[in-house]
Design a protein around this motif. Sequence first.
Motif, PDB file in Angstrom:
ATOM      1  N   PHE A 115       0.844  -1.200   0.000  1.00 29.06           N
ATOM      2  CA  PHE A 115       0.000   0.000   0.000  1.00 29.06           C
ATOM      3  C   PHE A 115       0.879   1.251   0.000  1.00 29.06           C
ATOM      4  CE2 PHE A 115      -3.730  -2.263   2.392  1.00 29.06           C
ATOM      5  CZ  PHE A 115      -3.840  -3.134   1.326  1.00 29.06           C
ATOM      6  N   THR A 116       1.394   1.610  -1.159  1.00 26.08           N
ATOM      7  CA  THR A 116       2.320   2.735  -1.184  1.00 26.08           C
ATOM      8  C   THR A 116       1.616   4.080  -1.236  1.00 26.08           C
ATOM      9  OG1 THR A 116       2.506   2.178  -3.492  1.00 26.08           O
ATOM     10  CG2 THR A 116       4.373   1.582  -2.085  1.00 26.08           C
ATOM     11  N   ALA A 121      -4.254   1.597  -1.569  1.00 25.42           N
ATOM     12  CA  ALA A 121      -4.898   1.125  -0.338  1.00 25.42           C
ATOM     13  C   ALA A 121      -6.416   1.197  -0.472  1.00 25.42           C
ATOM     14  CB  ALA A 121      -4.430   1.962   0.849  1.00 25.42           C
ATOM     15  N   GLY A 122      -6.895   2.237  -1.160  1.00 22.69           N
ATOM     16  CA  GLY A 122      -8.340   2.407  -1.359  1.00 22.69           C
ATOM     17  C   GLY A 122      -8.913   1.296  -2.229  1.00 22.69           C
ATOM     18  N   ALA A 123      -8.174   0.950  -3.288  1.00 21.25           N
ATOM     19  CA  ALA A 123      -8.654  -0.104  -4.186  1.00 21.25           C
ATOM     20  C   ALA A 123      -8.702  -1.436  -3.432  1.00 21.25           C
ATOM     21  CB  ALA A 123      -7.750  -0.204  -5.402  1.00 21.25           C
ATOM     22  N   ALA A 124      -7.678  -1.676  -2.590  1.00 21.74           N
ATOM     23  CA  ALA A 124      -7.646  -2.929  -1.831  1.00 21.74           C
ATOM     24  C   ALA A 124      -8.824  -2.985  -0.851  1.00 21.74           C
ATOM     25  CB  ALA A 124      -6.329  -3.048  -1.077  1.00 21.74           C
ATOM     26  N   PHE A 125      -9.117  -1.837  -0.214  1.00 25.69           N
ATOM     27  CA  PHE A 125     -10.244  -1.833   0.727  1.00 25.69           C
ATOM     28  C   PHE A 125     -11.560  -2.057  -0.003  1.00 25.69           C
ATOM     29  CE2 PHE A 125     -13.709   0.158   3.055  1.00 25.69           C
ATOM     30  CZ  PHE A 125     -13.635  -0.565   4.229  1.00 25.69           C
ATOM     31  N   ALA A 126     -11.694  -1.405  -1.175  1.00 26.92           N
ATOM     32  CA  ALA A 126     -12.948  -1.546  -1.935  1.00 26.92           C
ATOM     33  C   ALA A 126     -13.142  -3.009  -2.336  1.00 26.92           C
ATOM     34  CB  ALA A 126     -12.913  -0.648  -3.164  1.00 26.92           C
ATOM     35  N   GLY A 268      -4.467  11.508  -0.593  1.00 29.59           N
ATOM     36  CA  GLY A 268      -5.846  11.039  -0.415  1.00 29.59           C
ATOM     37  C   GLY A 268      -6.817  12.208  -0.422  1.00 29.59           C
ATOM     38  N   GLU A 269      -8.054  11.889  -0.082  1.00 29.47           N
ATOM     39  CA  GLU A 269      -9.102  12.897  -0.139  1.00 29.47           C
ATOM     40  C   GLU A 269      -9.898  12.780   1.142  1.00 29.47           C
ATOM     41  OE1 GLU A 269     -12.802  14.277  -1.360  1.00 29.47           O
ATOM     42  OE2 GLU A 269     -12.584  12.471  -2.590  1.00 29.47           O
ATOM     43  N   PHE A 278      -9.347   3.140   6.675  1.00 33.90           N
ATOM     44  CA  PHE A 278      -8.812   1.883   6.144  1.00 33.90           C
ATOM     45  C   PHE A 278      -7.934   2.110   4.914  1.00 33.90           C
ATOM     46  CE2 PHE A 278     -12.487   0.763   8.635  1.00 33.90           C
ATOM     47  CZ  PHE A 278     -12.002  -0.300   9.370  1.00 33.90           C
ATOM     48  N   GLU A 279      -8.108   3.257   4.272  1.00 36.73           N
ATOM     49  CA  GLU A 279      -7.226   3.493   3.126  1.00 36.73           C
ATOM     50  C   GLU A 279      -6.114   4.487   3.430  1.00 36.73           C
ATOM     51  OE1 GLU A 279     -10.588   3.996   0.407  1.00 36.73           O
ATOM     52  OE2 GLU A 279     -10.041   6.121   0.337  1.00 36.73           O
ATOM     53  N   THR A 280      -6.162   5.099   4.616  1.00 36.15           N
ATOM     54  CA  THR A 280      -5.122   6.070   4.956  1.00 36.15           C
ATOM     55  C   THR A 280      -4.074   5.452   5.872  1.00 36.15           C
ATOM     56  OG1 THR A 280      -6.830   7.758   4.897  1.00 36.15           O
ATOM     57  CG2 THR A 280      -4.725   8.372   5.879  1.00 36.15           C
ATOM     58  N   LEU A 281      -4.536   4.846   6.971  1.00 37.99           N
ATOM     59  CA  LEU A 281      -3.568   4.408   7.974  1.00 37.99           C
ATOM     60  C   LEU A 281      -2.604   3.325   7.478  1.00 37.99           C
ATOM     61  CD1 LEU A 281      -5.621   4.721  11.255  1.00 37.99           C
ATOM     62  CD2 LEU A 281      -3.872   6.238  10.323  1.00 37.99           C
ATOM     63  N   PRO A 282      -3.064   2.330   6.695  1.00 39.36           N
ATOM     64  CA  PRO A 282      -2.087   1.339   6.231  1.00 39.36           C
ATOM     65  C   PRO A 282      -0.925   1.984   5.465  1.00 39.36           C
ATOM     66  CG  PRO A 282      -4.290   0.515   5.886  1.00 39.36           C
ATOM     67  CD  PRO A 282      -4.436   1.943   6.340  1.00 39.36           C
ATOM     68  N   VAL A 283      -1.191   3.091   4.771  1.00 34.13           N
ATOM     69  CA  VAL A 283      -0.104   3.773   4.060  1.00 34.13           C
ATOM     70  C   VAL A 283       0.890   4.372   5.072  1.00 34.13           C
ATOM     71  CG1 VAL A 283       0.472   5.506   2.310  1.00 34.13           C
ATOM     72  CG2 VAL A 283      -1.730   4.320   2.207  1.00 34.13           C
TER      73      VAL A 283
END
Length: 439
Positions: A115-116, A121-126, A268-269, A278-283
Amino acid sequence: MFILAAAGSAIGLGNIWKYPYIAGENGGAAFTLVYLGCVAVIGLPLIICEILVGRVTQKDPVGAFRTLNPPKSYWPLAGVLGVVSGFVILSFYSVVAGWSLAYIFKAIDGQFATFTDSTIAGAAFAKFSGDPWQPLFWHTIFMLMCVGVVIKGIKSGLERWNKILMPALVIILLGLVIRSLSLPGAGAGVAFLWQPDFSKITWEVVLLALGHACFTLSIGMGAMITYGSYLNKHENVIKDSVVVAVLDTAVALLAGMAIFPAVFATGGEPARGPSLIFETLPVVFNHMPAGALVGFFFFLFLSIAALTSAISLLEVPVAYLVDEKKISRAMATLGSAGLIWLLGIPCSLSMGSLKDFHPGGRTFFDWMDYISSNYFLPMGVLLMAIFVGWRWKDAIKEFNVGTKLPSGVGTTWITVVKWVAPLLIILVFLAQLGILSGD
Ligand code: PHE
């Protein structure tokens, strides 16, 4: 210990998952400001009301209203509203807690390393949350955990753990704040969270902030009545309530400071909705030394914080069924949890196969959250304020049991409960119904 139980109920997904995502959708600092105002003026006085009502009656929410009222009154219906809120809130809460459980394992098996940025990361969460089976599996596991704790009555054992878990969660959050603030481009996130753009404050934002103040403090549905009912007479309710409200707010603000600088730094947004953390913290974990380990502990602690809150949600219908309907604890727990689990299924599918089903612009998940947090809870709080302010003759007397405060404190409290809080809530409701122009 009561304070651990109450803090365990208050601190949960509301602080770490929900606050950042609704602040992100509603102007950041502007939302935060109104939310803090609601916690101070409505949240704190009303958490005190609920705990006092629980302490004096030693009953579940419906029984508490029944005890304090003449036999044929309608007040117990306020308790019934709380029972319904418990069902609705836990249905989507358990789905999000399930995501958090799943992310514990994603951290362990090293998935975060790929998740760079927020897009990946967003695509993985989706992909994960839109899968028909995986999130349902975790939702089921989480509900089973709640059932296990509530049936066995090991709540107090779990709460003892809070003494270690809460500080651990705060330490991890502090570490994340430091890392997040030191990412290049973090300044925009700090500005987003602290520099209010007052033009963002609409009646809708005020409604959301009010709803969130109730949600995050676990008030408006009887959870704090139930917890207050386990208290002995001499516990200092006022001090405990202040501590809980301050801790709860501090955890939310820390989560905000961990997330928004990272959102801006990782491209991100802020208005991403429920997927935001879930798409911010893993990064961010990915940019830290021993990030996989930090990620593992973060989602572990978040899941446990969610569990201690979820238990307080499940306790409300269970206590009602056991005390009022004389159903056995095991049956009451299994029955309530089963219904909540069912209601959680369409919530979970809202991220996948039901994604395009959004009557009125909201998915099933969003409706459950929106209605329960912004209408049911403030309505519950309003009824509680009217009850304590206008009908409960011993309110001030009970307020002063267990504390040694100057008498002006009690008088101010009852004035807020009697006038300020109900009028503000009614004003927000009227504005929302379009009866007051503005916006
Ligand atoms: N306060 C909890 C949280 O912030 C959620 C909750 C709401 C718990 C209402 C009980 C009652 O996560």
